[in-house]
Design a protein around this motif. Sequence first.
Motif, short mmCIF file in Angstrom:
data_model
loop_
_atom_site.label_atom_id
_atom_site.label_comp_id
_atom_site.label_asym_id
_atom_site.label_seq_id
_atom_site.Cartn_x
_atom_site.Cartn_y
_atom_site.Cartn_z
N ILE A 187 133.73 -67.79 88.30
CA ILE A 187 134.71 -68.87 88.10
C ILE A 187 135.05 -69.54 89.43
CG2 ILE A 187 137.10 -69.34 87.44
CD1 ILE A 187 136.83 -67.15 85.32
N LEU A 188 135.29 -68.73 90.46
CA LEU A 188 135.62 -69.28 91.77
C LEU A 188 134.45 -70.07 92.35
CD1 LEU A 188 137.61 -66.32 93.37
CD2 LEU A 188 138.52 -68.48 92.51
N ALA A 189 133.22 -69.55 92.18
CA ALA A 189 132.05 -70.26 92.68
C ALA A 189 131.90 -71.61 91.99
CB ALA A 189 130.80 -69.41 92.49
N ALA A 190 132.04 -71.62 90.66
CA ALA A 190 131.91 -72.87 89.91
C ALA A 190 132.98 -73.87 90.35
CB ALA A 190 132.02 -72.60 88.41
N GLY A 191 134.18 -73.39 90.60
CA GLY A 191 135.25 -74.28 91.05
C GLY A 191 134.94 -74.90 92.40
N CYS A 192 134.40 -74.10 93.32
CA CYS A 192 134.05 -74.62 94.65
C CYS A 192 132.95 -75.67 94.56
CB CYS A 192 133.61 -73.48 95.56
SG CYS A 192 134.94 -72.37 96.09
N PHE A 193 131.91 -75.39 93.77
CA PHE A 193 130.81 -76.33 93.64
C PHE A 193 131.29 -77.65 93.03
CE2 PHE A 193 127.93 -72.38 93.18
CZ PHE A 193 127.86 -72.27 94.56
N ALA A 194 132.11 -77.54 91.99
CA ALA A 194 132.60 -78.75 91.32
C ALA A 194 133.47 -79.57 92.26
CB ALA A 194 133.39 -78.35 90.06
N PHE A 195 134.35 -78.91 93.01
CA PHE A 195 135.25 -79.64 93.91
C PHE A 195 134.47 -80.32 95.04
CE2 PHE A 195 137.96 -80.05 97.62
CZ PHE A 195 139.07 -80.70 97.09
N SER A 196 133.47 -79.63 95.57
CA SER A 196 132.71 -80.21 96.68
C SER A 196 131.99 -81.49 96.25
CB SER A 196 131.71 -79.20 97.24
OG SER A 196 130.81 -78.75 96.24
N PHE A 197 131.47 -81.51 95.01
CA PHE A 197 130.82 -82.73 94.52
C PHE A 197 131.85 -83.82 94.24
CE2 PHE A 197 127.17 -79.95 93.67
CZ PHE A 197 126.12 -80.79 94.01
N ALA A 198 132.95 -83.44 93.60
CA ALA A 198 133.97 -84.43 93.25
C ALA A 198 134.62 -85.02 94.50
CB ALA A 198 135.04 -83.78 92.36
N ASN A 199 134.92 -84.19 95.48
CA ASN A 199 135.58 -84.68 96.69
C ASN A 199 134.64 -85.55 97.52
OD1 ASN A 199 138.09 -84.57 98.22
ND2 ASN A 199 136.88 -83.54 99.78
N ARG A 200 133.35 -85.27 97.44
CA ARG A 200 132.38 -86.11 98.15
C ARG A 200 132.40 -87.53 97.62
NH1 ARG A 200 126.17 -85.54 96.69
NH2 ARG A 200 127.14 -86.32 94.79
N ASP A 201 132.54 -87.69 96.31
CA ASP A 201 132.48 -89.01 95.70
C ASP A 201 133.82 -89.73 95.66
OD1 ASP A 201 129.76 -88.59 95.23
OD2 ASP A 201 130.14 -87.69 93.25
N TYR A 202 134.92 -88.96 95.54
CA TYR A 202 136.22 -89.60 95.34
C TYR A 202 137.22 -89.35 96.47
CZ TYR A 202 134.29 -90.01 90.65
OH TYR A 202 133.49 -90.29 89.58
N ARG A 203 136.86 -88.51 97.46
CA ARG A 203 137.70 -88.24 98.63
C ARG A 203 139.13 -87.90 98.21
NH1 ARG A 203 136.64 -93.05 102.78
NH2 ARG A 203 138.22 -91.89 103.92
N ILE A 204 139.23 -86.88 97.37
CA ILE A 204 140.54 -86.39 96.94
C ILE A 204 141.25 -85.72 98.11
CG2 ILE A 204 141.71 -84.86 95.28
CD1 ILE A 204 139.03 -85.01 93.63
N PHE A 205 140.50 -85.02 98.92
CA PHE A 205 141.02 -84.25 100.05
C PHE A 205 140.31 -84.73 101.30
CE2 PHE A 205 140.65 -80.32 102.71
CZ PHE A 205 142.00 -80.16 102.98
N ASP A 206 141.05 -85.38 102.21
CA ASP A 206 140.41 -85.96 103.38
C ASP A 206 141.40 -85.95 104.55
OD1 ASP A 206 138.31 -87.01 104.79
OD2 ASP A 206 138.60 -89.07 104.09
#
Length: 796
Positions: A187-206
């Motif tokens: 679960i934690l691994a899937a969350g990290c992978f999903a966030f890294s892709f999402a943040n790359r495209d939408y810059r939620i955390f910058d």
Amino acid sequence: MLAANRTKPVMLTVFLLSFCGLSSEIALTRVFAVVLRYHFAFLAIAIALCGLGLGGYIAHWLRGRGERAFAWFIFGFALTMLFSVWFLVSILLPYFPTAFWLAGLVALLPFLFLGMTMALLFDRYSALSGYLYGADLAGAAIAAAGTIFVLDIFGGLNALVFIAGIVFLAAIAVVSQKTVLRLFGLILAAGCFAFSFANRDYRIFDLPPVRHARPEMVKPMLAELATGKSRIIATIWNSFSRTDAVQDEGVDELIHLYTDGEVPALMVRLRKGDLKDGEWLMGTLMGVPYALLTFPKAKGQPRRQINSVLALGSGGGVDVICSLIAGAKEVDAVDVNPAMKIFAEKFRDFNGGIYEKRGVKFYIAEARAFVKQTRKRYDLVVMALTQTATIGKAGLALVESYVHTKDACLDYWRVLSDRGMVALITQEPALALRWWLTCLEVVQEQTGKEPKDAALHLAWWELPQELWGTTPYRQIVIAARQPFSKEDAGLLLTITERWRIIPVFVPFVAADEPLREIARSEYTAEDVIADTLWRYQINVRPVTDDSPFFVDLSPTVPEVMWQFVISAIVVVLAFGILAGLMETKRRSSRVFTLRTFWSPTLYVALLGVGFMLVEIGLMQRTMLLLGSPTHTLALFVGALLLGGALGSTMTQRQSQEQLANWAMTACVVVAAATSLLGLFIAPFVNALHNLPLAIRAFSLFALTMALGIPMGMPFPSAMRLAPVLWAVSVAYLWGVNGVMSVVGSVSAVLIGKFAGYSKAIVFGAICYLIAAAVIRKCAPSGDSADIPFEQKGQES
């Protein structure tokens, strides 16, 4: 024997952890370069090594823990990595941007957990140390190349989150049938992978706005953004740097291209590609070298023509604009940052497709490597802000500039036409003086002239100080292949008056002290260097490729480096005494003696120092071989670690009785090979530069991998010998090696600064030679067979 069904999972876990450890170290370096005011690449490396070492010491007291402890330590590695990313960006950067030690302590946490995990794994399965250390080095070797792709895809922050996801998967490999922990990790691994892709495209955390009371102490880009009058319109974060396109409110004619938040390159708006929109650049210092080459020397003479220009560090293209306006027929623009080419294409409508103009060729390459490979001749070689002068104030290591060494100046001199000139535009007067002295030394060597006559090849102007706050283009130093003569006096005076710039040293116009004394034959370059050191406590002596610290003007060792060295040595001694005393109580069959405790401690410490001296020294001396520092580094480190993995695996096949001989022989081989490399690395690299890229790459890979094989043998041999011969644990040796690697990395830079990286390689050879003598004393082959073999790492 270790159960066969557990051997592969443990090796896989070590491989993944090693991959993630080096990958996170590299990614952390990229984050530090953007977040912290000074370029703390060195700090990230030291933190990682120190954390691994301290984790080994902690593991020494935690031996005997069950399998579940391994999983929780691995989870701790990933969770603290995520915490460090959040803390650096959300707390440290906006509120405490100059708290470097706080940044170091927070970044230390994940590597502390990694060190604990790896040390415990090696301690528990020490009978397989050769295989495990091979998996360790193989994982790091893959990371050396693989991290480039991860950073290119995700950028620094997102790469750390992605790597944390891989760490969670590694935890699953050691928990066997623990279904709950496996599910938790997935679960934690899937969350990290999903966030890294999402943040790359939408810059939620910058990167957030900086709220520090003294914005001048933070990165220029962050300080600019904090005013609320500027905004980021595009970002590219790759393995080389983070590059941001920033536009100021109400300023539609310029875009600032910040590399790691430092002094920006300019992109000028050219409506429909019309060069007239950039003519104002010719009225700045940028226009001075073009005026020297094109203006008539006397009234009535025609305007002269520029045939070819080489723009090094061309950035947003202002050098190209000036060259085309001046009438250059050919312009070769070179920049090491791949993002510059992407931005040039992305903002084609804004910059008028400046790099697509007739006669213009754009190359992504390291400047020095390009100059070494080219066979063309140029009327002008121009470098504008190819270094960040503010870095020099930090006085920190690993801030090299191969573009501004004496060897570089010789390369530029070689590619100049008969009327050619080299122009350097920089910020700080001290750096301009260092470059002026460098050019003077080169001119003397190439022409055989005395300092007084050689100085006639040079000119130096600066912007009036009241204008320094408006632009970073403040100092310009010109080195001409032909000396300035009395015929040029009118031209030099005209440029001085028309541009309203101050002549620091301009032949037949004016000269400031102490350069004036050189023109009068009263001073030599050495006198100027000594005078500047005495007056201002800065070192302006020309630098070489062997010691390329151009922007580091400090004449002494930076205090932070001494602190690292002293702290690491104190930690090793303190933990050594404590562990030794505890070990005598723990094992009655082991006696706390020089041979059973302090000699193996010294042996492993020497390996840690020696490995880093050799690795960093060779890495720096071969940095220019492939034309891209990033790819050269990846190939070099990957080959060295792959060779080490092979060497480590070879030790596993040797009997316990022969390990000491193998380790001693390997140390002697490394000492001999690196001694030769230290002495002959410069001519070897220069010879390779004349060969095709494929041959250069293969030669570097083959040489480095061949050296890595014996370098990978001594340490795993010690880990197998520890439970048999010595009163030490494998975890303890892991800690000593990790902490002393910090000493090695710092020492490599200090030796590089004061004696040259070639000498650092030789000092590394001496460490290996002493280590060979130590292992012979503390584990002679004749005695090893007389000591009962205590099988370590058995698991039913």
